[in-house]
Write a protein that holds these residues in place. Structure first.
Motif, PDB file in Angstrom:
ATOM      1  N   MET A  21      29.042  38.886  33.094  1.00  0.00           N
ATOM      2  CA  MET A  21      30.352  38.434  32.521  1.00  0.00           C
ATOM      3  C   MET A  21      31.325  39.565  32.954  1.00  0.00           C
ATOM      4  SD  MET A  21      32.826  36.677  30.980  1.00  0.00           S
ATOM      5  CE  MET A  21      32.114  35.130  30.175  1.00  0.00           C
ATOM      6  N   VAL A  22      32.387  39.476  33.750  1.00  0.00           N
ATOM      7  CA  VAL A  22      33.499  40.288  33.935  1.00  0.00           C
ATOM      8  C   VAL A  22      34.745  40.170  33.533  1.00  0.00           C
ATOM      9  CG1 VAL A  22      34.467  41.581  35.879  1.00  0.00           C
ATOM     10  CG2 VAL A  22      32.042  40.867  36.054  1.00  0.00           C
ATOM     11  N   GLN A  23      35.442  41.047  33.095  1.00  0.00           N
ATOM     12  CA  GLN A  23      36.990  40.993  32.538  1.00  0.00           C
ATOM     13  C   GLN A  23      37.921  41.366  33.900  1.00  0.00           C
ATOM     14  OE1 GLN A  23      38.452  43.769  29.842  1.00  0.00           O
ATOM     15  NE2 GLN A  23      39.745  42.218  28.889  1.00  0.00           N
ATOM     16  N   PHE A  24      38.794  40.544  33.996  1.00  0.00           N
ATOM     17  CA  PHE A  24      39.628  40.694  35.184  1.00  0.00           C
ATOM     18  C   PHE A  24      41.195  40.843  34.721  1.00  0.00           C
ATOM     19  CE2 PHE A  24      36.006  38.324  36.877  1.00  0.00           C
ATOM     20  CZ  PHE A  24      35.468  39.244  37.807  1.00  0.00           C
ATOM     21  N   ARG A  25      41.941  41.521  35.502  1.00  0.00           N
ATOM     22  CA  ARG A  25      43.463  41.642  35.038  1.00  0.00           C
ATOM     23  C   ARG A  25      44.188  41.591  36.456  1.00  0.00           C
ATOM     24  NH1 ARG A  25      48.053  45.310  34.842  1.00  0.00           N
ATOM     25  NH2 ARG A  25      47.106  46.672  36.000  1.00  0.00           N
ATOM     26  N   LEU A  26      44.955  40.491  36.477  1.00  0.00           N
ATOM     27  CA  LEU A  26      45.728  40.400  37.904  1.00  0.00           C
ATOM     28  C   LEU A  26      46.767  41.556  37.876  1.00  0.00           C
ATOM     29  CD1 LEU A  26      46.642  36.734  38.138  1.00  0.00           C
ATOM     30  CD2 LEU A  26      44.869  37.679  38.715  1.00  0.00           C
ATOM     31  N   THR A  27      46.915  42.102  39.057  1.00  0.00           N
ATOM     32  CA  THR A  27      47.785  43.192  39.432  1.00  0.00           C
ATOM     33  C   THR A  27      49.081  42.862  39.392  1.00  0.00           C
ATOM     34  OG1 THR A  27      47.140  43.260  41.734  1.00  0.00           O
ATOM     35  CG2 THR A  27      45.821  44.603  40.400  1.00  0.00           C
ATOM     36  N   ASP A  28      49.451  41.618  39.905  1.00  0.00           N
ATOM     37  CA  ASP A  28      50.709  41.293  39.850  1.00  0.00           C
ATOM     38  C   ASP A  28      51.062  40.607  38.589  1.00  0.00           C
ATOM     39  OD1 ASP A  28      53.039  39.564  40.150  1.00  0.00           O
ATOM     40  OD2 ASP A  28      52.568  38.559  41.888  1.00  0.00           O
ATOM     41  N   PRO A  29      52.088  41.197  37.751  1.00  0.00           N
ATOM     42  CA  PRO A  29      52.319  40.575  36.262  1.00  0.00           C
ATOM     43  C   PRO A  29      52.941  39.076  36.051  1.00  0.00           C
ATOM     44  CG  PRO A  29      54.016  42.184  36.961  1.00  0.00           C
ATOM     45  CD  PRO A  29      53.015  42.290  38.118  1.00  0.00           C
ATOM     46  N   GLU A  30      53.147  38.744  37.163  1.00  0.00           N
ATOM     47  CA  GLU A  30      53.943  37.309  37.252  1.00  0.00           C
ATOM     48  C   GLU A  30      53.029  35.920  37.107  1.00  0.00           C
ATOM     49  OE1 GLU A  30      56.832  34.706  36.707  1.00  0.00           O
ATOM     50  OE2 GLU A  30      56.953  37.128  36.745  1.00  0.00           O
TER      51      GLU A  30
ATOM     52  N   VAL B 279      28.730  45.870  41.347  1.00  0.00           N
ATOM     53  CA  VAL B 279      29.579  44.814  40.828  1.00  0.00           C
ATOM     54  C   VAL B 279      31.096  45.089  41.016  1.00  0.00           C
ATOM     55  CG1 VAL B 279      30.102  43.137  38.921  1.00  0.00           C
ATOM     56  CG2 VAL B 279      27.787  43.625  39.416  1.00  0.00           C
ATOM     57  N   LEU B 280      31.402  46.391  40.651  1.00  0.00           N
ATOM     58  CA  LEU B 280      32.658  46.815  40.493  1.00  0.00           C
ATOM     59  C   LEU B 280      33.294  47.420  41.714  1.00  0.00           C
ATOM     60  CD1 LEU B 280      32.326  48.675  36.963  1.00  0.00           C
ATOM     61  CD2 LEU B 280      33.258  46.628  37.327  1.00  0.00           C
ATOM     62  N   ALA B 281      32.187  47.678  42.849  1.00  0.00           N
ATOM     63  CA  ALA B 281      32.736  48.065  43.921  1.00  0.00           C
ATOM     64  C   ALA B 281      33.500  47.394  44.920  1.00  0.00           C
ATOM     65  CB  ALA B 281      31.400  48.878  44.706  1.00  0.00           C
ATOM     66  N   SER B 282      33.207  46.024  44.633  1.00  0.00           N
ATOM     67  CA  SER B 282      33.919  44.845  45.502  1.00  0.00           C
ATOM     68  C   SER B 282      35.203  44.626  45.130  1.00  0.00           C
ATOM     69  CB  SER B 282      33.190  43.386  45.150  1.00  0.00           C
ATOM     70  OG  SER B 282      31.764  43.354  45.506  1.00  0.00           O
ATOM     71  N   ASN B 283      35.664  43.850  46.046  1.00  0.00           N
ATOM     72  CA  ASN B 283      37.303  43.482  46.068  1.00  0.00           C
ATOM     73  C   ASN B 283      37.293  42.343  45.354  1.00  0.00           C
ATOM     74  OD1 ASN B 283      38.596  45.871  47.014  1.00  0.00           O
ATOM     75  ND2 ASN B 283      37.801  45.276  49.013  1.00  0.00           N
ATOM     76  N   TYR B 284      38.184  42.140  44.285  1.00  0.00           N
ATOM     77  CA  TYR B 284      38.536  40.619  43.684  1.00  0.00           C
ATOM     78  C   TYR B 284      39.653  39.943  43.714  1.00  0.00           C
ATOM     79  CZ  TYR B 284      33.580  41.615  41.565  1.00  0.00           C
ATOM     80  OH  TYR B 284      32.250  41.769  41.492  1.00  0.00           O
ATOM     81  N   GLU B 285      39.783  38.740  43.787  1.00  0.00           N
ATOM     82  CA  GLU B 285      40.948  38.062  44.010  1.00  0.00           C
ATOM     83  C   GLU B 285      40.822  36.802  43.066  1.00  0.00           C
ATOM     84  OE1 GLU B 285      42.784  38.186  48.336  1.00  0.00           O
ATOM     85  OE2 GLU B 285      40.778  37.800  48.198  1.00  0.00           O
ATOM     86  N   ILE B 286      41.737  36.203  42.530  1.00  0.00           N
ATOM     87  CA  ILE B 286      41.473  34.938  41.958  1.00  0.00           C
ATOM     88  C   ILE B 286      42.664  33.834  42.515  1.00  0.00           C
ATOM     89  CG2 ILE B 286      42.025  33.680  39.713  1.00  0.00           C
ATOM     90  CD1 ILE B 286      41.152  36.493  38.183  1.00  0.00           C
TER      91      ILE B 286
ATOM     92  N   ALA C 129      42.892  41.086  41.947  1.00  0.00           N
ATOM     93  CA  ALA C 129      42.469  41.428  40.376  1.00  0.00           C
ATOM     94  C   ALA C 129      41.677  42.682  40.356  1.00  0.00           C
ATOM     95  CB  ALA C 129      41.920  40.229  39.883  1.00  0.00           C
ATOM     96  N   GLU C 130      41.781  43.402  39.106  1.00  0.00           N
ATOM     97  CA  GLU C 130      40.977  44.463  38.870  1.00  0.00           C
ATOM     98  C   GLU C 130      39.723  43.898  37.943  1.00  0.00           C
ATOM     99  OE1 GLU C 130      43.466  46.988  36.353  1.00  0.00           O
ATOM    100  OE2 GLU C 130      44.698  47.784  38.061  1.00  0.00           O
ATOM    101  N   ALA C 131      38.535  44.600  37.868  1.00  0.00           N
ATOM    102  CA  ALA C 131      37.530  44.126  37.293  1.00  0.00           C
ATOM    103  C   ALA C 131      37.005  45.227  36.286  1.00  0.00           C
ATOM    104  CB  ALA C 131      36.540  43.611  38.263  1.00  0.00           C
TER     105      ALA C 131
END
Length: 816
Positions: free
Chosen positions: A727-736, A783-790, A799-801
């Motif tokens: 289970m990973v927590q994500f935050r979108l880098t674009d605030p919109e 796990v954290l070394a990858s690039n994530y998008e949603i 997204a940051e993980a």
């Protein structure tokens, strides 16, 4: 016709010979169950199966519902070869068109979800729609989505094929037999009585399946079982043959509540209108068999006018059949599956809300597996009978509610959408206080809960959208008050269970993964696991005394949790009592919580006198409460358990004292946005009975060293073999952009899973989501070394993980 002999004994009696009952009989027989007996009061399919439209859409609202729909489609293709009965199953594809920008966002989000579930899906242009469906008026079409492997079928023949397949595998199917009662002994099913041609028979059995469709509620009621469903009138018309009409995909125009199906050169036009007509309020006639209901052309006319505009060729087509038939609907538009909590051996598969054909193949497989193994094959919580609240079998409530649920199939599926009908059944003692202060309520399990608070002069209702809704700024203000000042939440809807008796400790040690043998006054966060290490319940347990414990569970899971506890009582001396209505819960949360508590109570709220994880009685105002120092928002705070007769007084005392410290009333939307910043898990979304407790990141609440408990072996195995996902927590880098639930999770350019829950992190400055990342044989660093998008409605957002909470990772704030 020759009458079949009714056996005196069976391993299971399935009541109802529609597609649901036939599917269960087929799948139990396939699993090698002998003595499977299906009884049908009149003739197979004569309730609602025979007049179903037979649409097979694979994409459902969740991974497991989609899995069941795909299973149904595959099964219906294979049945023909197996039984020799033509099922009419053909994969003609489907098109859904959007007439508004909001609907476009919805169908594009669904397309992203389909990709995450590995369903063939394409967003198509208006020109492509026209090429695939030349008769369609596309003047106002904004967008469209095509699922090439969707299809249509012949529902009655599918039921017949399932019944034949069941017989071929040894099951007995008898028509013309009405079940008159279910017999019980020592809290479990022991038999049924039934009538055939005026003669009464008794059949010994330990298992009964209520697959009685729209008769299901009444049948269940006879055994004290809650099965909330009610019939509604469902309309469609079939045209005369249309010259040169070629084969067409199924067409859905949800903005006009309609679907279109080409069948043997004719067109079938059906509707899920927004305000439906409930039916059968006085019961269903004894001789009902392949019955139609009276025509109501006035009711259908607006639908037909839209349809003629949408498909102009209908203007000249004659109407061959104007059909009106009953179908059963449930309060939340999802069907019921599983063992009834009130009676062991009483199983349910009913209330299909017009998606019975596409659901029954998979639902029959899942229920058969569940009956065979004693546990569901995968997470089925969204259709689990244990989510039903006892009051929901009330017929006045159901009649009001189902008039709305029929239309929900094609309504805009906006996030946070609230039911409009049958409201106000369960209320907190301070409901009117909160209402007077601007509360806008939502409903869960019948409870009215303040979701957000409107400002002076602001309208007090939702304006739904896929973008920021009209309460977004209200939530931000509430959220920041909790982070920087102090907020008050009414959480009276929590489920509250007392477990007491001389064996209470031993019983809870067996069921809970954490250490329960703590000093009285200590609060323990724990999970109840199944044998696979999956999470059956997520709760806090407070030890009140040597022999009494107090369990707090989500309001929505109370019936499930009670059932799980009661199912596991063996020879222990233990009493389990639902005490939900006895106490209210007022949560005082935020860095200024201690300042507020000291104004209303002479007790000492320092860390020494009242540390985190402790509960004790306090004086408050002129009353008493139990103060639990625990939090779901990640701040200093207390949950105050107040006897319901004193709740209004305690609220007024807090409000009066709160004026000096800037106390803000907060709603459930803020509770959720705060908890997701802290990466707290939400049961039903982030954690379910198929999510392993270690993969969910909850190993800190598991004590394998304490001795035996359910799920311990599975925990030790996972510790030994390593985790398949995290289970990973994500935050979108674009605030919109916004996250809600079920957006596609993209790792290094490839969709790997979905977002399990989402909300806006007003403190962290962006949308936050939780989701599982498959990572067999990988380290945390990998796990954290990858690039994530949603992927949101087809657009991928960076997204940051994080594997630790992005907000206050060391939990210093809760221990201030």
């Amino acid at each position: 016709m020759t009458m079949k002999t009714i056996p005196s004994k069976a391993r299971v009696v399935i009541i109802g010979g529609g597609v649901s009952g036939c599917s269960i009989a087929y799948h139990l027989a396939k699993l090698g169950w002998t003595d499977v007996l299906l009884l049908e009061r009149k003739q197979l399919t004569s309730g609602t199966t025979w007049h179903a439209a037979g649409l097979i859409g694979q994409l459902r609202a969740s991974q497991n519902m989609t899995r069941l729909a795909k299973y149904s489609a595959d099964l219906y293709v294979k049945l023909e070869a197996e039984t020799g009965i033509g099922t009419g199953m053909r994969q003609c594809g489907s098109i859904t068109v959007a007439l508004t920008e909001e609907r476009k966002e919805e169908i594009y989000r669904q397309a992203s979800l389909a990709r995450a579930f590995d369903i063939d899906v394409r967003e198509i242009t208006v020109d492509e729609v026209k090429a695939m469906y030349p008769h369609l008026n596309t003047a106002d079409v904004k967008a469209a989505v095509n699922l090439p492997l969707d299809g249509q079928c012949d529902p009655a023949n599918i039921a017949m094929a399932l019944a034949k397949g069941a017989r071929q595998n040894g099951a007995t199917v008898i028509e013309g037999v009405k079940v008159t009662s279910v017999l019980t002994k020592d809290g479990r099913v022991s038999g049924v009585t039934c009538e055939q041609n005026g003669e009464t028979f008794t059949i010994e059995t330990e298992n009964v399946v209520n697959a009685a469709g729209m008769w299901g509620r009444t049948l269940a009621d006879m055994s004290g079982v809650t099965l909330p469903l009610h019939a509604c009138e469902h309309f469609y018309i079939v045209t005369e043959p249309i010259p040169n009409l070629q084969r067409l995909p199924v067409l859905r125009v949800p903005d006009e509540c309609t679907y279109y199906k080409e069948d043997a050169g004719k067109m079938l036009i059906g509707a899920f209108e927004l305000k439906a007509k409930p039916w059968g309020m006085d019961g269903i006639s004894e001789d009902f068999c392949f019955d139609q209901l009276p025509e109501d052309f006035d009711h259908f006319q607006p639908i037909l006018e839209n349809a003629i505009n949408r498909l102009p060729m209908l203007e000249t087509a004659g109407i061959h059949t104007f059909f009106n038939g009953p179908e059963s609907f449930t309060p939340d538009d999802r069907y019921y599956l599983g063992e009834a909590p009130e009676l062991k051996g009483y199983w349910v598969a009913a209330g299909y809300n017009s998606i019975g054909i596409v659901s029954s193949g998979g639902a029959g497989m899942a229920l058969a597996q569940w009956m065979n193994d004693g546990e569901p094959p995968f997470d089925l919580w969204e259709v689990d009978i244990r989510r039903a609240q006892p009051f929901q079998k009330n017929r006045t409530y159901l009649k009001d509610r189902v008039s709305e649920t029929l239309g929900l199939l094609y309504a805009d599926h906006f996030p946070y959408r609230q039911m409009a009908t049958a409201r106000g059944v369960r209320r907190s003692p301070i409901h009117e206080h909160l209402k007077a202060r601007g509360a806008v309520f939502g409903e869960v399990a019948g409870w009215e809960r303040a979701n957000w608070f409107a400002n002076e002069g602001q309208e007090r209702e939702y304006r739904y959208s896929w973008k920021r809704q009209n309460w977004f700024e209200n939530q931000r203000q509430e959220h920041l008050a909790v982070r920087n000042g102090v907020g008050l939440f009414d959480m009276t809807s929590f489920g509250k269970i007392r477990v007491e008796g001389r064996d209470a400790l031993a019983f809870l040690q067996k069921l809970c993964a954490n250490q329960m043998d703590v000093a009285p006054g200590r609060i323990v966060y724990t999970q109840m696991l199944n044998a696979r290490g999956g999470i059956e319940s997520d709760l806090t347990v407070t030890r009140l005394s040597e022999t009494a414990f107090f369990l707090i569970v989500p309001g929505a899971t109370l019936q499930r949790d009670l059932a799980w506890l009661r199912k596991h009582v063996e020879d222990e001396f233990v009493v389990i009592t639902d005490v939900t209505a006895g106490e209210s819960v007022l949560c005082v949360m935020g860095p200024k919580a201690r300042d507020l508590m000291q104004k209303v109570s002479p007790n000492d709220f320092s860390n020494v006198a009242h540390p985190f994880g402790a509960a004790r009685e306090i004086e408050i105002g002129m009353g008493l409460a139990r103060a639990h120092r625990v939090t779901y928002v990640g701040e200093l705070g207390w949950e105050l358990y107040v006897s319901t007769d004193q709740t209004a007084h305690v609220f007024e005392a807090l409000e009066e004292a709160g004026a000096d410290v800037g106390l803000k009333l907060c709603g459930l939307h803020t509770l959720d946005s705060c908890r997701i910043e802290k990466a707290f898990r939400h049961f039903g979304h982030d954690i379910t009975d198929e999510d392993h407790v270690l993969e969910a990141g909850l190993g800190f609440a598991v004590r394998t060293g304490k001795g035996e408990f359910i799920g311990r072996e599975a925990v030790l195995r996972a510790q030994d073999k390593g985790l398949k996902r995290r289970m990973v927590q994500f935050r979108l880098t674009d605030p919109e952009p916004l996250l809600f639930h079920n957006e596609a999770l993209v790792r290094d350019g490839k969709i790997v899973s979905t977002i399990t829950s989402g909300n806006y992190g007003h403190h962290l400055g962006g949308a936050i989501g939780m989701g599982y990342v498959p990572c067999r044989d990988e380290s945390e660093a990998d796990v954290l070394a990858s690039n994530y998008e949603i992927e949101i409605a087809g657009v991928r957002v960076k997204a940051e993980a994080s594997l630790v909470p992005m907000y206050d990772p060391k939990s210093a704030r809760v221990r201030m």
